[in-house]
Design an enzyme around this catalytic site. Structure first.
Site, short mmCIF file in Angstrom:
data_model
loop_
_atom_site.label_atom_id
_atom_site.label_comp_id
_atom_site.label_asym_id
_atom_site.label_seq_id
_atom_site.Cartn_x
_atom_site.Cartn_y
_atom_site.Cartn_z
N SER A 104 0.99 -1.50 5.35
CA SER A 104 -0.10 -1.45 4.39
C SER A 104 -0.99 -2.69 4.51
O SER A 104 -0.49 -3.81 4.71
CB SER A 104 0.48 -1.40 2.97
OG SER A 104 1.42 -0.35 2.90
N ARG A 162 1.96 -1.08 -5.44
CA ARG A 162 3.20 -0.29 -5.42
C ARG A 162 4.37 -1.17 -5.83
O ARG A 162 4.39 -2.37 -5.55
CB ARG A 162 3.45 0.28 -4.01
CG ARG A 162 2.52 1.44 -3.66
CD ARG A 162 2.87 2.02 -2.30
NE ARG A 162 2.55 1.12 -1.23
CZ ARG A 162 3.42 0.34 -0.61
NH1 ARG A 162 4.71 0.37 -0.93
NH2 ARG A 162 3.05 -0.48 0.35
N TYR A 165 -1.22 2.77 -11.18
CA TYR A 165 -1.72 2.34 -9.86
C TYR A 165 -1.61 3.49 -8.84
O TYR A 165 -0.55 4.12 -8.72
CB TYR A 165 -0.95 1.10 -9.35
CG TYR A 165 -1.31 0.82 -7.91
CD1 TYR A 165 -2.57 0.30 -7.59
CD2 TYR A 165 -0.43 1.11 -6.87
CE1 TYR A 165 -2.93 0.09 -6.27
CE2 TYR A 165 -0.79 0.90 -5.55
CZ TYR A 165 -2.04 0.39 -5.25
OH TYR A 165 -2.41 0.20 -3.94
N ASP A 208 -4.51 7.01 7.07
CA ASP A 208 -3.25 6.50 6.48
C ASP A 208 -2.02 7.34 6.84
O ASP A 208 -0.94 6.78 6.97
CB ASP A 208 -3.39 6.44 4.96
CG ASP A 208 -2.31 5.60 4.29
OD1 ASP A 208 -1.95 4.55 4.84
OD2 ASP A 208 -1.82 6.00 3.22
N ARG A 255 1.23 -7.51 11.58
CA ARG A 255 0.52 -8.77 11.39
C ARG A 255 1.48 -9.88 11.79
O ARG A 255 2.41 -10.20 11.05
CB ARG A 255 0.18 -8.84 9.91
CG ARG A 255 -0.79 -9.87 9.46
CD ARG A 255 -0.95 -9.75 7.94
NE ARG A 255 -1.92 -8.74 7.57
CZ ARG A 255 -3.23 -8.98 7.46
NH1 ARG A 255 -3.71 -10.18 7.66
NH2 ARG A 255 -4.05 -8.00 7.11
N ARG A 289 -9.08 -1.35 -4.81
CA ARG A 289 -9.14 -0.17 -3.94
C ARG A 289 -10.41 0.64 -4.13
O ARG A 289 -11.01 0.63 -5.20
CB ARG A 289 -7.94 0.74 -4.28
CG ARG A 289 -6.58 0.12 -3.97
CD ARG A 289 -6.27 0.23 -2.53
NE ARG A 289 -5.04 -0.43 -2.14
CZ ARG A 289 -4.28 0.00 -1.12
NH1 ARG A 289 -4.61 1.06 -0.42
NH2 ARG A 289 -3.19 -0.68 -0.78
N HIS A 295 3.31 7.22 8.69
CA HIS A 295 2.32 6.32 8.06
C HIS A 295 1.34 5.87 9.15
O HIS A 295 1.38 4.72 9.59
CB HIS A 295 3.08 5.13 7.45
CG HIS A 295 2.26 4.27 6.55
ND1 HIS A 295 2.63 2.97 6.23
CD2 HIS A 295 1.11 4.49 5.88
CE1 HIS A 295 1.74 2.46 5.41
NE2 HIS A 295 0.81 3.35 5.18
N LYS A 334 1.83 8.68 -1.06
CA LYS A 334 3.05 8.05 -0.56
C LYS A 334 4.28 8.88 -0.93
O LYS A 334 5.23 9.00 -0.16
CB LYS A 334 3.18 6.64 -1.14
CG LYS A 334 2.02 5.73 -0.80
CD LYS A 334 1.83 5.60 0.68
CE LYS A 334 0.68 4.70 1.03
NZ LYS A 334 0.48 4.64 2.49
N CYS A 366 -3.08 -3.72 6.78
CA CYS A 366 -3.16 -4.39 8.08
C CYS A 366 -4.33 -3.86 8.91
O CYS A 366 -4.35 -4.00 10.12
CB CYS A 366 -1.87 -4.21 8.88
SG CYS A 366 -0.55 -5.25 8.30
N GLY A 367 -5.27 -3.18 8.26
CA GLY A 367 -6.48 -2.77 8.98
C GLY A 367 -6.46 -1.35 9.54
O GLY A 367 -7.21 -1.07 10.47
N LYS A 368 -5.64 -0.46 8.96
CA LYS A 368 -5.64 0.93 9.47
C LYS A 368 -7.00 1.58 9.26
O LYS A 368 -7.52 2.23 10.15
CB LYS A 368 -4.56 1.77 8.76
CG LYS A 368 -3.19 1.59 9.37
CD LYS A 368 -2.30 2.83 9.24
CE LYS A 368 -2.02 3.23 7.81
NZ LYS A 368 -1.28 2.20 7.07
C1 OXD Z 1 -0.32 1.58 1.27
C2 OXD Z 1 -1.54 2.37 1.00
O1 OXD Z 1 0.13 0.82 0.40
O2 OXD Z 1 -1.98 3.10 1.91
O3 OXD Z 1 0.20 1.72 2.38
O4 OXD Z 1 -2.06 2.31 -0.12
MN MN Z 2 -0.72 3.20 3.62
#
Ligand code: OXD
Ligand code: MN
Length: 601
Positions: free
Chosen positions: A267, A86, A216, A294, A416, A385, A245, A225, A269-271
């Site tokens: 983004s 992004r 992207y 997400d 983090r 991704r 988010h 987003k 961080c392990g969601k």
């Molecule tokens: C982000 C994603 O960048 O979910 O947060 O791709």
């Molecule tokens: Mn995200």
């Protein structure tokens, strides 16, 4: 201009699902007149259409074929090396006044921006096919569900949106024929994929998004987003709901008691890992299920917050994904998946850093170059991704399509942080929880272009995604809280705290179940906790750490508060609030003073 997306000419019966809503037709006509595509392809999301577009994408090298036995019905896409994340610096919120966009967004004047984008789009689709994609965000029968249309000249976008959204007929049906119905207008063109002509622009007051110059996902899958968060958050404030988010997971005890939890992490961080957690052996009989990984859309019902996942698939970070870190993700991406920017092995399989097993002796890296384990370059881009449908997830929650959503017992914020922030603590009340969210910070990752590893404040993990003034957004959270008679409890977690030797103190991944269990205990009124200046902290015996290889020194370090670190942290909160130029609600300023007083500052 290099022709990046030559036109395709479908056989009869494909690409002709023209909608009947006049407002949509007028808008498509207007964009087609401007962009002058070779032809218009009206998408219906059908299997036949998908097969046709995959075949065309393979011919035009938009997709690369993989070994059908190893990764059935899956494909690799390589983006331009200048276009892998992004671009927050080129993302704009074009509200009528700068004040409405607020201090954290790039603002641009709507009239000027429309004019600039019109010039960029003029003739941009000459020699290309213009796809019109109807899609729906949210379950079919949810009051929160929104319809969007995306016009694009990228087949990759069409194929990805079919995975990430409920696409085609279902969206047309939901929209109906009323020309005044609410729907989102999204226009995307690759142009020549030039970073100098890359702009992701939002016009919340017109429910419109225009994205140019990128391929992207985070910039061009406009459902995600752009609509579900930036435009979504703007609509949510106006319509008294929340667009966040956040992942949403279900956690069920061996006795069958079930809670749902929503968690906001920045983004990468392990969601996705947390949303698909598999409890360790010690928690036999506990089950974690995924609603979303997400985005959460939440509404108030009977004094509680109920959440739906507006998406239909996962667009997750690949490197680091393995059977060890996330078996459910590995099973999800084993088939029917589009990969972007990972490495291709000689036998048509995929490779990335952190995958199980030994690296291959030779591969083609994400840029298309030869790669061996001796190469200095990474095989997969750090922000490579997967795009995979949520129905692939073995842990998908049975209520994922429930229109009213699932009741949320707890909200978790997290970032983090190598230091300062303990493994877990609980806010004293809703407003204090809003303070925790408003001041959360994280070390930056590869999900956005720019420096990695720098601590930045990222309120509610929404810094890049809040489509209006962040001060009004904080106030919206406070206002929602006033309407909840049974609000979720709010927590903060940090899986990433390090020892003085720079080693992670916490095992993370499946072991996060231990933290989740304490959170659930707190929701049920059974878990113990100690009062501290930052909130309720678990005592060393309140967390179930049985059968975990961790010593009490590490536990003390994980849960400890360092006075000096917190002095700096509280000063950073002040600096952040001050940087927002007077938009922060009084209540949060008061909470900061109370926090400082707790440390005798
Ligand atoms: C982000 C994603 O960048 O979910 O947060 O791709
Ligand atoms: Mn995200």
């Amino acid at each position: 201009m290099k022709n990046l997306a030559p036109a395709i000419f479908p056989p009869k019966g494909i690409g002709d699902a023209k909608p009947s809503n006049k407002a949509v037709l007028d808008w498509v006509h207007e964009i087609a007149t401007l962009a002058q595509p070779e032809n218009i392809f009206w998408c219906d999301g059908s299997e036949r259409e998908n097969e046709f577009l995959i075949a065309e994408s393979l011919k035009q090298n938009v997709l690369i074929e993989l070994n059908e036995k190893k990764v059935p019905r899956s494909y690799l896409h390589r983006s331009s090396p200048n276009d892998v994340a992004r671009v927050e610096q080129f993302t704009f919120v074009c509200t009528p006044t700068k004040q409405e966009a607020g201090p954290t967004n790039n603002w641009a004047d709507p009239a000027e921006t429309y004019a600039k984008l019109r010039e960029l789009l003029r003739g941009a689709m000459r020699g290309r096919t213009m796809f019109v994609i109807p899609y729906m965000m949210g379950p079919a029968d949810s009051p929160l569900t929104k319809v969007g249309f995306e016009i694009t000249d990228s087949k990759y976008v069409v194929l990805s949106l079919r995975i990430m959204t409920r696409m085609g007929e279902i969206a047309l049906k939901r929209l109906g024929n009323d020309p005044s119905a609410e729907w989102n207008r999204g226009v995307h063109s690759l142009l020549d994929v030039n970073p100098e002509r890359r702009f992701i622009c939002h016009f919340p007051q017109d429910n419109t998004i225009i994205s140019v110059g990128s391929g992207y996902g985070g910039n061009v899958l406009l459902s995600k987003k752009c609509l579900a968060l930036r435009i979504g958050s703007y609509l949510a404030r106006k319509q008294n709901w929340m667009a966040e988010h956040m992942l949403i997971l279900g956690v069920e005890s061996p006795e069958g008691r079930k809670h749902y939890v929503a968690a906001a992490f920045p983004s990468a961080c392990g969601k996705t890992n947390f949303a698909m957690l598999i409890p360790p052996e010690h928690f036999k009989g506990w089950k974690v299920t995924t609603i979303g990984d997400d985005i959460a859309w939440m509404q108030i019902r009977n004094g509680r917050l109920y959440a739906v996942n507006p998406e239909n698939g996962y667009f997750g970070v690949v490197p680091g994904t393995s059977y060890k870190s996330n078996p459910n993700a590995m099973r999800s991406i084993a088939h029917d998946t589009i990969y972007t920017n990972v490495a291709l092995t000689d036998d048509g399989d995929l490779w990335w850093e952190g995958k199980d097993g030994e690296p291959p002796a030779h591969a083609i890296d994400w840029r298309g170059n030869d790669w061996t384990p001796q190469s200095v370059e990474k095989a997969a881009h750090p922000n490579s991704r997967f795009t995979t449908p949520m129905c692939n997830n073995p842990a998908l929650d049975p209520d994922v399509e429930k229109g009213e959503g699932v009741p949320i017992s707890a909200i978790i914020f997290g970032g983090r942080r190598s230091d300062t922030v303990p493994l877990v603590y609980q806010a004293f009340d809703w407003n204090h929880g809003v303070y925790l969210g408003a001041t959360m910070a994280s070390e930056t990752t590869a999900a956005a272009a720019g420096a990695v590893g720098r601590v930045r404040r990222d309120p509610m993990a929404m810094l890049p995604f809040c489509g209006y003034n962040i001060g009004d957004y904080f106030q919206h959270w406070l206002d929602i809280g006033k309407q909840l008679t049974n609000p979720p409890l709010i927590f903060n977690v940090n899986w990433f705290r390090k020892s003085s030797e720079e080693k992670f103190l916490w095992h993370g991944f499946g072991e996060n179940m231990r933290v989740l269990k304490w959170i659930i205990d707190r929701c049920e009124g059974t878990g113990g906790a100690l009062n501290s200046p930052i909130g309720w902290l678990p005592g060393p015996h309140d967390l179930d750490l049985a059968e975990l290889d961790i010593d009490h020194i590490a536990v003390d370090q994980l849960l400890g508060l360092d006075h000096e670190e917190w002095e700096k942290e509280i000063a950073a909160h002040k600096e952040f609030f001050d940087s927002l130029g007077g938009v922060v609600p009084e209540e949060l300023l008061k909470r900061r003073e109370q926090l400082a007083a707790g440390f005798d500052l």
